[in-house]
Design a protein around this motif. Structure first.
Motif, PDB file in Angstrom:
ATOM      1  N   ALA A  27      10.633  13.244   1.597  1.00  0.00           N
ATOM      2  CA  ALA A  27      10.994  11.902   2.089  1.00  0.00           C
ATOM      3  C   ALA A  27       9.744  11.022   2.200  1.00  0.00           C
ATOM      4  CB  ALA A  27      11.685  12.015   3.442  1.00  0.00           C
ATOM      5  N   GLU A  28       8.693  11.572   2.793  1.00  0.00           N
ATOM      6  CA  GLU A  28       7.502  10.750   3.063  1.00  0.00           C
ATOM      7  C   GLU A  28       6.717  10.420   1.797  1.00  0.00           C
ATOM      8  OE1 GLU A  28       6.840  12.378   7.614  1.00  0.00           O
ATOM      9  OE2 GLU A  28       5.274  12.770   6.122  1.00  0.00           O
TER      10      GLU A  28
ATOM     11  N   SER B 258       8.733   8.134  -0.535  1.00  0.00           N
ATOM     12  CA  SER B 258       8.803   6.669  -0.320  1.00  0.00           C
ATOM     13  C   SER B 258       7.462   6.001  -0.630  1.00  0.00           C
ATOM     14  CB  SER B 258       9.335   6.326   1.070  1.00  0.00           C
ATOM     15  OG  SER B 258       8.395   6.645   2.034  1.00  0.00           O
ATOM     16  N   TYR B 259       6.357   6.715  -0.377  1.00  0.00           N
ATOM     17  CA  TYR B 259       5.026   6.210  -0.760  1.00  0.00           C
ATOM     18  C   TYR B 259       4.957   6.048  -2.287  1.00  0.00           C
ATOM     19  CZ  TYR B 259      -0.060   6.655  -1.669  1.00  0.00           C
ATOM     20  OH  TYR B 259      -1.347   6.480  -2.120  1.00  0.00           O
TER      21      TYR B 259
ATOM     22  N   ARG C 250      15.908   8.564  -4.565  1.00  0.00           N
ATOM     23  CA  ARG C 250      15.561   8.859  -3.185  1.00  0.00           C
ATOM     24  C   ARG C 250      14.605  10.041  -3.161  1.00  0.00           C
ATOM     25  NH1 ARG C 250      21.550   7.741  -0.682  1.00  0.00           N
ATOM     26  NH2 ARG C 250      20.951   5.952   0.589  1.00  0.00           N
TER      27      ARG C 250
ATOM     28  N   LYS D  38       7.438   5.832  -4.442  1.00  0.00           N
ATOM     29  CA  LYS D  38       8.379   4.822  -4.939  1.00  0.00           C
ATOM     30  C   LYS D  38       7.759   3.422  -4.859  1.00  0.00           C
ATOM     31  CE  LYS D  38      13.257   3.648  -4.642  1.00  0.00           C
ATOM     32  NZ  LYS D  38      14.477   3.700  -3.855  1.00  0.00           N
ATOM     33  N   GLN D  39       7.075   3.186  -3.738  1.00  0.00           N
ATOM     34  CA  GLN D  39       6.412   1.894  -3.559  1.00  0.00           C
ATOM     35  C   GLN D  39       5.315   1.696  -4.605  1.00  0.00           C
ATOM     36  OE1 GLN D  39       7.302  -0.622  -1.453  1.00  0.00           O
ATOM     37  NE2 GLN D  39       5.795  -1.672  -2.767  1.00  0.00           N
TER      38      GLN D  39
END
Ligand SMILES: Cc1ncc(COP(=O)(O)O)c(C=O)c1O
Length: 395
Positions: A306-307, A310-311, A328, A313-314
Motif C-alpha cells: 500500500a505504502e 502509492s509513492y 492499486r 503511483k505518484q
C-alpha cells in the motif's frame, strides 16, 4: 534386421518445444529479491514477476529453507491421507485474509481454481449461465476460457458455454441480466490484470454483491492476480468492503510454486467426489504457500504494497508522455498514447528493467515484488525517464 542406431545426432533428432509463446531475449539463471540474473551476465530489475507470480521476492531465504526442509521429509502424497500442512495453510490464510469462516479446495493453477468455482456455483443453484465482463481473463481450460473475453483462444470444443459478456462497470446490464433469473454466477476480477489494469468501481462491486444475493446468483471474485496482498489489502475486493461467495487464488500465493485454491463460503456443502485433484494441496505446495503467508505477515508486505505502491503511483504519474496510471498498491498499469512494445524492449535492452504488457497494446503492466523498496521504484523511474527521453521514436 539391422539394430536401431541409438547414437543419432541430437541436433537432427530433438523434440521441438510446441511454439506457442513469443519469447523475450532473456535467459534467467538465478534470481534474488527484485532481480533476475541472466545468462548474458546482466542483472535485471524485475517489475513483472513472470506474469504477476513473484510476491515475496525471488528465492526468499525463508521460502527456500522451508521448501528444502520439507523436501527432506516428504514432498508429495495424494489427497487420500491426513495432511496437516493443508490445515496449517488454511488457518494462516483465514487469519490473514479475514476469511476464516470459509472453506478451501486446493488445486494447482489459476484456470483450475476458476473451473472449480464455476462448477461449484452451478452445483449450488442448478443453473449454467454465467456473466463475465469485457476484457476479462480467467484462464484457458474450457469454462475458464468461456468467461475469458478473447475469442482467439477458443477452439470449437470450447464454444458450448453460456456466457453473457457485459461492459465494464455496467450496472444496468447486470441488473437486466440477473432479473431473468437464470444466471448461475457472476465472475469478476476486481482489478483486471491482462485486460490492462482496469479497476472496477467500488460502488459497482457493492451493487453486484447485493444483486447476486437477491437473485440467488453466486458472486465469484477472481483474485488470482490481484490477491495475496498485492493491492494493499489481502484481496482487491476488500477495498469495496464486499464478501464474494467464492474467491479464486493462485500466482502470488505460491511465489512460483504451482499452487491454487478456491475459497467457498459456509453456504457450500461438500460431498465426497464433488471436486478432486491429484496434486492439489500436496505437502510441498502447502509448505511453499504457507512460507509465502509467513513472509507476508512477518515483513508486513501488505502494508508495504500500500505504502510503496502509492509513492510509486505518484512518481509514475509525474513522468512525461503518460496518459493514465491505474491500479492499486503494487498492481499498476501505465497507459501511453502509443503502443508500448518498443518502450518495453528498450527498458530491457538498455536499462535492464523487465515490465509486463497486457491485452491493451498501450499499457505497461507493473507487478514488482511486494517487498520492493522506494529506492528500487526510484531506480525504475530513472530507467523510464531514460527510455522516454531517447531520441529514437518509441511509436
Ligand atoms: C485473473 C486471472 N485469472 C486466471 C488466470 C489463469 O491462471 P493460470 O495461468 O495459472 O491457469 C490468470 C492468468 O494470468 C489471471 O490473470
Amino acid at each position: 534386421m539391422k539394430p536401431p542406431d541409438f547414437n543419432l545426432n541430437p541436433l537432427t533428432f530433438s523434440m521441438e518445444i510446441f511454439n506457442v509463446y513469443p519469447l523475450l531475449d532473456l535467459e534467467p539463471v538465478k534470481a534474488k529479491g527484485a532481480y533476475v540474473y541472466c545468462q548474458d551476465g546482466n542483472k535485471y530489475l524485475d517489475f513483472y514477476g513472470g506474469h504477476a507470480v513473484i510476491s515475496i521476492g525471488h528465492s526468499h531465504p525463508h521460502y527456500v529453507n522451508k521448501i528444502s526442509e520439507q523436501l527432506q521429509n516428504i514432498g508429495f502424497y495424494s489427497n487420500s491421507v491426513q495432511n496437516p500442512l493443508q490445515k496449517k495453510f488454511a488457518q494462516k490464510l483465514g487469519q490473514l485474509s479475514g476469511y476464516d469462516d470459509y472453506q478451501i479446495f486446493f488445486s494447482n493453477s489459476g484456470a483450475e481454481s476458476v473451473e472449480n468455482a464455476l462448477k461449484m456455483a452451478s452445483f449450488q443453484n442448478s443453473r449454467s449461465k454465467v456473466i463475465s465482463f469485457d476484457k476479462a481473463f480467467h484462464g484457458r481450460t474450457s469454462n475458464a476460457l468461456g468467461v475469458t473475453d478473447d475469442e482467439r483462444y477458443r477452439a470449437p470444443i470450447n464454444e458450448n458455454n453460456k456466457v453473457v459478456f457485459l461492459d465494464f462497470n455496467d450496472l444496468v446490464g447486470l441488473d437486466h441480466e440477473l432479473n431473468k433469473g437464470d444466471i448461475s454466477a457472476v465472475v469478476i476480477e476486481p482489478i483486471q490484470g491482462i485486460g490492462g489494469i482496469r479497476v472496477f468501481d467500488d460502488v459497482f462491486l457493492q451493487q453486484a454483491r447485493e444483486l447476486c444475493k437477491e437473485h440467488n446468483t453466486v458472486l465469484i471474485c477472481d483474485e488470482i492476480q490481484s490477491g495475496a496482498g498485492r493491492t494493499g489489502k489481502f484481496f482487491a475486493h476488500q477495498h469495496a468492503g464486499i464478501k464474494p461467495d467464492i474467491i479464486t487464488i493462485a500466482k502470488g500465493i505460491g511465489n512460483g510454486f504451482p499452487f491454487a485454491a478456491t475459497l467457498l463460503s459456509p453456504d457450500f456443502e461438500p460431498w465426497y467426489g464433488q471436486l478432486g485433484s491429484t496434486f492439489g494441496g500436496n505437502h510441498l505446495a502447502c509448505t511453499a504457500a504457507t512460507a509465502v503467508l509467513e513472509v507476508i505477515e512477518d515483513e508486513q508486505l501488505i502494508r508495504n504494497a500500500a505504502e510503496v505502491g502509492s509513492y510509486f503511483k505518484q512518481q509514475l504519474s509525474d513522468l512525461p508522455q503518460i496518459k493514465e496510471v491505474r491500479g492499486r498498491g503494487l498492481m499498476l498499469g501505465v497507459e501511453f498514447p502509443f503502443p508500448v512494445k518498443k518502450l518495453r524492449q528498450k527498458l530491457i535492452e538498455e536499462e535492464q528493467v523487465v515490465t509486463g504488457v497486457s491485452s491493451n497494446p498501450n499499457v505497461l503492466r507493473l507487478l514488482p515484488p511486494l517487498n520492493i523498496t522506494r529506492k528500487e521504484t526510484d531506480q525504475f523511474i530513472n530507467a523510464m525517464q531514460n527510455a522516454l527521453e531517447q531520441p529514437q521514436p518509441l511509436q
